[in-house]
Design a protein around this motif. Structure first.
Motif, PDB file in Angstrom:
ATOM      1  N   ASN A  45      94.035 -19.255-106.472  1.00  0.00           N
ATOM      2  CA  ASN A  45      94.491 -19.225-107.863  1.00  0.00           C
ATOM      3  C   ASN A  45      94.247 -20.556-108.565  1.00  0.00           C
ATOM      4  O   ASN A  45      93.913 -20.587-109.760  1.00  0.00           O
ATOM      5  CB  ASN A  45      95.974 -18.871-107.914  1.00  0.00           C
ATOM      6  CG  ASN A  45      96.237 -17.418-107.544  1.00  0.00           C
ATOM      7  OD1 ASN A  45      95.328 -16.589-107.577  1.00  0.00           O
ATOM      8  ND2 ASN A  45      97.461 -17.110-107.173  1.00  0.00           N
ATOM      9  N   TYR A  46      94.425 -21.664-107.852  1.00  0.00           N
ATOM     10  CA  TYR A  46      94.186 -22.978-108.464  1.00  0.00           C
ATOM     11  C   TYR A  46      92.705 -23.150-108.822  1.00  0.00           C
ATOM     12  O   TYR A  46      92.364 -23.645-109.907  1.00  0.00           O
ATOM     13  CB  TYR A  46      94.625 -24.081-107.503  1.00  0.00           C
ATOM     14  CG  TYR A  46      94.580 -25.465-108.097  1.00  0.00           C
ATOM     15  CD1 TYR A  46      95.676 -25.981-108.785  1.00  0.00           C
ATOM     16  CD2 TYR A  46      93.441 -26.267-107.978  1.00  0.00           C
ATOM     17  CE1 TYR A  46      95.633 -27.252-109.334  1.00  0.00           C
ATOM     18  CE2 TYR A  46      93.386 -27.532-108.514  1.00  0.00           C
ATOM     19  CZ  TYR A  46      94.491 -28.022-109.202  1.00  0.00           C
ATOM     20  OH  TYR A  46      94.440 -29.273-109.755  1.00  0.00           O
ATOM     21  N   ALA A  47      91.815 -22.734-107.912  1.00  0.00           N
ATOM     22  CA  ALA A  47      90.385 -22.831-108.201  1.00  0.00           C
ATOM     23  C   ALA A  47      89.996 -21.919-109.356  1.00  0.00           C
ATOM     24  O   ALA A  47      89.173 -22.286-110.211  1.00  0.00           O
ATOM     25  CB  ALA A  47      89.579 -22.484-106.953  1.00  0.00           C
ATOM     26  N   LEU A  48      90.596 -20.742-109.421  1.00  0.00           N
ATOM     27  CA  LEU A  48      90.309 -19.838-110.537  1.00  0.00           C
ATOM     28  C   LEU A  48      90.839 -20.389-111.849  1.00  0.00           C
ATOM     29  O   LEU A  48      90.213 -20.206-112.897  1.00  0.00           O
ATOM     30  CB  LEU A  48      90.931 -18.467-110.248  1.00  0.00           C
ATOM     31  CG  LEU A  48      90.752 -17.382-111.314  1.00  0.00           C
ATOM     32  CD1 LEU A  48      89.281 -17.130-111.611  1.00  0.00           C
ATOM     33  CD2 LEU A  48      91.425 -16.078-110.889  1.00  0.00           C
ATOM     34  N   LYS A  80      85.181 -19.812-101.229  1.00  0.00           N
ATOM     35  CA  LYS A  80      83.896 -19.106-101.238  1.00  0.00           C
ATOM     36  C   LYS A  80      84.059 -17.652-101.688  1.00  0.00           C
ATOM     37  O   LYS A  80      83.183 -17.106-102.369  1.00  0.00           O
ATOM     38  CB  LYS A  80      83.264 -19.158 -99.847  1.00  0.00           C
ATOM     39  CG  LYS A  80      82.846 -20.557 -99.412  1.00  0.00           C
ATOM     40  CD  LYS A  80      82.204 -20.545 -98.037  1.00  0.00           C
ATOM     41  CE  LYS A  80      81.767 -21.944 -97.619  1.00  0.00           C
ATOM     42  NZ  LYS A  80      81.138 -21.973 -96.274  1.00  0.00           N
ATOM     43  N   GLN A  81      85.177 -17.045-101.304  1.00  0.00           N
ATOM     44  CA  GLN A  81      85.446 -15.677-101.748  1.00  0.00           C
ATOM     45  C   GLN A  81      85.562 -15.601-103.264  1.00  0.00           C
ATOM     46  O   GLN A  81      85.075 -14.658-103.896  1.00  0.00           O
ATOM     47  CB  GLN A  81      86.730 -15.181-101.090  1.00  0.00           C
ATOM     48  CG  GLN A  81      87.142 -13.768-101.499  1.00  0.00           C
ATOM     49  CD  GLN A  81      88.434 -13.345-100.839  1.00  0.00           C
ATOM     50  OE1 GLN A  81      88.882 -13.965 -99.867  1.00  0.00           O
ATOM     51  NE2 GLN A  81      89.054 -12.307-101.354  1.00  0.00           N
ATOM     52  N   LEU A  82      86.189 -16.606-103.871  1.00  0.00           N
ATOM     53  CA  LEU A  82      86.293 -16.642-105.332  1.00  0.00           C
ATOM     54  C   LEU A  82      84.927 -16.733-105.986  1.00  0.00           C
ATOM     55  O   LEU A  82      84.638 -16.019-106.958  1.00  0.00           O
ATOM     56  CB  LEU A  82      87.167 -17.826-105.751  1.00  0.00           C
ATOM     57  CG  LEU A  82      87.157 -18.189-107.236  1.00  0.00           C
ATOM     58  CD1 LEU A  82      87.739 -17.060-108.079  1.00  0.00           C
ATOM     59  CD2 LEU A  82      87.909 -19.488-107.476  1.00  0.00           C
ATOM     60  N   PHE A 105      80.760  -7.937-116.307  1.00  0.00           N
ATOM     61  CA  PHE A 105      82.169  -7.566-116.413  1.00  0.00           C
ATOM     62  C   PHE A 105      82.793  -7.696-115.028  1.00  0.00           C
ATOM     63  O   PHE A 105      82.094  -7.853-114.033  1.00  0.00           O
ATOM     64  CB  PHE A 105      82.333  -6.125-116.924  1.00  0.00           C
ATOM     65  CG  PHE A 105      81.696  -5.078-116.067  1.00  0.00           C
ATOM     66  CD1 PHE A 105      82.411  -4.440-115.068  1.00  0.00           C
ATOM     67  CD2 PHE A 105      80.362  -4.723-116.238  1.00  0.00           C
ATOM     68  CE1 PHE A 105      81.824  -3.473-114.263  1.00  0.00           C
ATOM     69  CE2 PHE A 105      79.768  -3.757-115.441  1.00  0.00           C
ATOM     70  CZ  PHE A 105      80.501  -3.135-114.455  1.00  0.00           C
ATOM     71  N   GLY A 106      84.130  -7.640-114.979  1.00  0.00           N
ATOM     72  CA  GLY A 106      84.825  -7.810-113.714  1.00  0.00           C
ATOM     73  C   GLY A 106      85.153  -9.263-113.415  1.00  0.00           C
ATOM     74  O   GLY A 106      84.878  -9.755-112.313  1.00  0.00           O
ATOM     75  N   PHE A 107      85.759  -9.965-114.416  1.00  0.00           N
ATOM     76  CA  PHE A 107      86.120 -11.364-114.209  1.00  0.00           C
ATOM     77  C   PHE A 107      87.162 -11.455-113.094  1.00  0.00           C
ATOM     78  O   PHE A 107      88.083 -10.640-113.019  1.00  0.00           O
ATOM     79  CB  PHE A 107      86.700 -11.943-115.508  1.00  0.00           C
ATOM     80  CG  PHE A 107      86.734 -13.440-115.542  1.00  0.00           C
ATOM     81  CD1 PHE A 107      85.692 -14.155-116.084  1.00  0.00           C
ATOM     82  CD2 PHE A 107      87.819 -14.140-115.035  1.00  0.00           C
ATOM     83  CE1 PHE A 107      85.721 -15.534-116.120  1.00  0.00           C
ATOM     84  CE2 PHE A 107      87.864 -15.504-115.063  1.00  0.00           C
ATOM     85  CZ  PHE A 107      86.817 -16.219-115.607  1.00  0.00           C
ATOM     86  N   PRO A 108      87.042 -12.438-112.180  1.00  0.00           N
ATOM     87  CA  PRO A 108      88.023 -12.553-111.089  1.00  0.00           C
ATOM     88  C   PRO A 108      89.442 -12.707-111.623  1.00  0.00           C
ATOM     89  O   PRO A 108      89.677 -13.354-112.643  1.00  0.00           O
ATOM     90  CB  PRO A 108      87.562 -13.815-110.341  1.00  0.00           C
ATOM     91  CG  PRO A 108      86.120 -13.947-110.659  1.00  0.00           C
ATOM     92  CD  PRO A 108      85.952 -13.430-112.055  1.00  0.00           C
TER      93      PRO A 108
END
Length: 419
Positions: free
Chosen positions: A32-35, A99-101, A113-116
């Motif tokens: 969440n912090y990286a996002l 890396k998953q983000l 479309f489909g923003f994390p």
């Protein structure tokens, strides 16, 4: 390089289970912090250059670079000094959350479309251990860094020649699984068209109907458990959120959903192997079942899980050396498989009775035969030779004979030299 994945049930004790849950929450916070950094950078570029936003202002330098994957991974050692809790998680496991983000971010850029999204409490349900010096799997345990040996139910042995590359720990309801990725330095070619073909028609009234006349009724896993699920969910709605009773009832609902999912997937695998036992080439309609799931029969479509079944059939065909193909689905139930004549029918008409040639059979079986004929025609147009002659003695349809007549007529045509 061949990569396969085996999933095994693991049994961590109370301490190890609590450790996994804490690690997932720490990885969720890092995700969440990286996002948040990515969203702040994007929002700072939305403001016009000649005016400021009246609601909120993102004060970021104009030359600030985008928080890329490498930059955020390099910031983790500095973040561990400020937040010592990050050091509890193995470093590679924490890196995999970042890396998953960025995999989701790259997927968003490709599609548009489909923003994390931010992960809520309890939504981060897996941990990935990407690298091991030695084989961590034995006959009874799996050895993970910083947590020790965990009992594992190795219900099928690891194939010889394969090496354990990575392990993903999954949490489903109150059960834990280890998804082990295995690699072997070998090249496996794709199956080529050969042998006896079958066409498979999928529907709600009959789960599947093959061109050989095999009919399978839909099991309706969700509908059979719907009364029990309704009762458990009603009890859950009456509990106070975040209380112990709420958590106990939530696990009961999750266990029932997990059981329905397991029984459905087991049924799909058994039907896929039965199709591979019947024929050497399996043809299925090329349909987007997501649009059908949004209609009035959405619950029935999701309960049948046709998309999952098609993926499982494709995987089982590849594993067993059978050819798998997808054909155009338009008009498969409105066409006669014997004479290719058009026979219009409503959904209420379940018998195919051709007025042109008199061929009569079940509607879904006729659709499966049309799918089989289209699959053979598709293979012959691509350039595969010898398929039609190998299947001519086993096919009752007229598709093969017509293509033979066309090929003979082409051979008979001879061009005269110009004078």
């Amino acid at each position: 390089m061949l990569t396969i994945t085996h999933r095994y049930r693991i049994y961590p004790d109370a301490t190890q289970e609590q450790q996994f849950i804490e690690w997932m929450e720490i990885c969720r916070g890092a995700f969440n912090y990286a996002l948040r950094e990515i969203k702040d950078w994007c929002n700072s570029r939305k403001c016009l250059i000649d005016r400021c936003s009246l609601e909120k202002e993102y004060i970021l330098p104009a030359d600030l670079k985008f928080p890329s994957e490498i930059q955020q991974l390099n910031n983790l050692p500095r973040a561990k000094k400020e937040f010592p809790r990050l050091s509890e998680v193995p470093s590679q496991v924490l890196q995999q959350a970042i890396k998953q983000l960025h995999k989701g971010w790259e997927y968003f850029q490709k599609r548009g479309f489909g923003f994390p999204r931010f992960k809520k409490y309890g939504q981060f349900k897996s941990l990935l251990f990407p690298q091991f010096k030695e084989n961590p799997v034995t006959n009874s345990h799996v050895l993970l860094p910083k947590i020790g040996a965990i009992p594992i139910n190795l219900h099928r042995p690891i194939p010889t020649g394969f090496v354990v590359k990575q392990i993903r720990i999954l949490r489903k309801a109150d059960r834990w699984y280890a998804s082990i990725s295995l690699q072997c330095d070998v090249t496996v070619p794709d199956p080529v068209p050969h042998g006896y073909p079958i066409g498979v028609d999928i529907g709600l009234e009959k789960f599947l109907a093959t061109s050989d006349g095999v009919l399978v009724k839909p099991p309706k896993f969700l509908k059979s458990r719907q009364s029990e699920l309704k009762l458990l969910q009603r009890r859950l709605s009456r509990k106070q959120k975040r209380s112990k009773n709420y958590e106990k009832q939530r696990l009961k609902v999750a266990r029932l959903h997990h059981k329905i999912d397991n029984t459905r997937k087991d049924f799909h695998y058994k039907q896929a192997h039965a199709l591979c036992d019947t024929g050497d080439m399996v043809f299925i309609e090329d349909l987007d079942y997501r649009t059908s799931a949004k209609g009035m029969f959405g619950k029935q479509m999701l309960d049948a899980a046709f998309g999952q079944f098609r993926s499982i059939v494709k995987y089982v065909c590849w594993k067993r050396g059978k050819f798998f193909g997808e054909v155009d689905a338009r008009g498969t139930s409105q066409e006669c498989p014997e004479c290719n004549g058009e026979v219009k029918k409503d959904l209420s008409v379940r018998i195919h009775d051709c007025p042109h040639c008199g061929y009569k059979t079940d509607r879904d079986v006729a659709a499966g035969q049309n799918i089989r004929n289209r699959g053979i025609k598709l293979i012959s147009t691509v350039g595969q030779t010898g398929i039609e002659s190998a299947c001519a003695d086993e096919l009752p349809g007229a598709e093969v004979t017509q293509s033979r007549q066309v090929s003979k007529s082409r051979k008979r045509v001879t061009r005269k030299p110009k004078k």
